[in-house]
Scaffold this motif. Structure first.
Motif, PDB file in Angstrom:
ATOM      1  N   GLY A 154       0.823  -1.208   0.000  1.00 41.92           N
ATOM      2  CA  GLY A 154       0.000   0.000   0.000  1.00 41.92           C
ATOM      3  C   GLY A 154       0.855   1.255   0.000  1.00 41.92           C
ATOM      4  O   GLY A 154       0.585   2.214  -0.735  1.00 41.92           O
ATOM      5  N   GLU A 175       2.565   1.650  -3.410  1.00 35.07           N
ATOM      6  CA  GLU A 175       1.623   2.180  -4.400  1.00 35.07           C
ATOM      7  C   GLU A 175       1.400   3.675  -4.187  1.00 35.07           C
ATOM      8  O   GLU A 175       1.374   4.452  -5.140  1.00 35.07           O
ATOM      9  N   ARG A 176       1.224   4.077  -2.933  1.00 34.99           N
ATOM     10  CA  ARG A 176       1.047   5.501  -2.609  1.00 34.99           C
ATOM     11  C   ARG A 176       2.255   6.305  -3.091  1.00 34.99           C
ATOM     12  O   ARG A 176       2.094   7.363  -3.715  1.00 34.99           O
TER      13      ARG A 176
END
Length: 108
Positions: free
Chosen positions: A75, A78-79
């Motif tokens: 996560g 991806e951020r």
């Protein structure tokens, strides 16, 4: 002058994948997710002077465990990738880095 690169291009170069995005991940992990561990390790080092290698081992381990956890978090990866692509697109559109845009907006 003309900035090379299509602002809408979302492909990443190898250096961006292997260097730029991981650096962004480390910075965010250190600042947002592991700030308590960073502070504890820093305090221990300041308080221990020469004995810090031995005395601060537990704090160092906690810090590295935290950083490693976030460094492997998909996560967060991806951020960071999305933030980087957005910053790169804006740079390609304007020719200004994020820091330069902030300075311009603050009146400097």
């Amino acid at each position: 002058f003309i900035i090379a690169g299509d602002p809408d291009d979302k492909t990443l170069r190898r250096v961006e994948i292997e260097v730029v995005i991981p650096k962004k991940m480390r910075d965010i992990a250190r600042e947002e997710h592991c700030s308590k561990e960073v502070a504890e390790f820093t305090k221990c080092c300041h308080d221990s002077s020469y004995g810090m290698v031995i005395k601060c081992r537990p704090q160092n381990t906690k810090l590295w465990d935290c950083l490693t956890h976030w460094y492997n978090d998909e996560g967060l990866r991806e951020r960071c990738k999305n933030e980087f692509l957005e910053e790169r697109s804006e740079f390609r559109r304007t020719g200004l880095t994020k820091k330069q845009r902030k300075l311009q907006m603050s009146g400097f």
